[in-house]
Design an enzyme around this catalytic site. Sequence first.
Site, PDB file in Angstrom:
ATOM      1  N   ALA A   9       0.696   4.570   0.479  1.00  0.00           N
ATOM      2  CA  ALA A   9       0.072   5.174   0.881  1.00  0.00           C
ATOM      3  C   ALA A   9       1.260   5.139   2.754  1.00  0.00           C
ATOM      4  CB  ALA A   9      -1.278   5.106   1.663  1.00  0.00           C
ATOM      5  N   CYS A  10       0.915   3.926   3.263  1.00  0.00           N
ATOM      6  CA  CYS A  10       1.790   3.399   4.377  1.00  0.00           C
ATOM      7  C   CYS A  10       3.083   3.146   4.308  1.00  0.00           C
ATOM      8  CB  CYS A  10       1.123   2.018   4.752  1.00  0.00           C
ATOM      9  SG  CYS A  10       2.047   1.108   5.830  1.00  0.00           S
ATOM     10  N   SER A  11       3.918   3.953   5.765  1.00  0.00           N
ATOM     11  CA  SER A  11       5.244   4.175   5.966  1.00  0.00           C
ATOM     12  C   SER A  11       5.518   2.882   5.496  1.00  0.00           C
ATOM     13  CB  SER A  11       5.434   5.661   6.443  1.00  0.00           C
ATOM     14  OG  SER A  11       4.574   4.312   7.704  1.00  0.00           O
ATOM     15  N   ASN A  55       0.553  -1.276   0.325  1.00  0.00           N
ATOM     16  CA  ASN A  55      -0.203  -0.105  -0.197  1.00  0.00           C
ATOM     17  C   ASN A  55       0.856   1.151   0.054  1.00  0.00           C
ATOM     18  OD1 ASN A  55      -1.651   2.303   0.246  1.00  0.00           O
ATOM     19  ND2 ASN A  55      -2.784   1.284   2.391  1.00  0.00           N
ATOM     20  N   ARG A 102       6.273   1.095   2.286  1.00  0.00           N
ATOM     21  CA  ARG A 102       7.118   1.827   1.705  1.00  0.00           C
ATOM     22  C   ARG A 102       8.303   1.499   1.945  1.00  0.00           C
ATOM     23  NH1 ARG A 102       3.906   6.622   2.401  1.00  0.00           N
ATOM     24  NH2 ARG A 102       5.232   7.002   3.884  1.00  0.00           N
TER      25      ARG A 102
END
Length: 113
Positions: A10-12, A8, A15
């Site tokens: 949007a997820c740190s 995802n 990433r």
Amino acid sequence: MTVTIWHNPACSNSRGALALIREAGIEPVVVDYLGTPPDVATLRQVLAESSLAATDLVRSKEPQFAELGLAGADEATLLAAMAEHPRLINRPIVRTPKGTRLCRPPEQVLDLL
């Protein structure tokens, strides 16, 4: 080595795990699990591979968790909810020949590479 990450952007944590995989010189198969949610059988397979329980894989702090009344739900109910509402799936999930793991924090991916 084939590495797959349920990602995802949007997820740190997601990433971070993806960056660590790439820093190791591996280009993983990136699965957009939000756009193409896993079915219940795949979720069961991930649980078996990772030795996690459904309660470990579900994001209980997501608003949908409360909206769907999932507190105290059994495994089958949680898996069905995650398959229907993939935002409920905790991430990132990384699968390699060395194992399957929920990589929170992202550095946990290093043991799988």
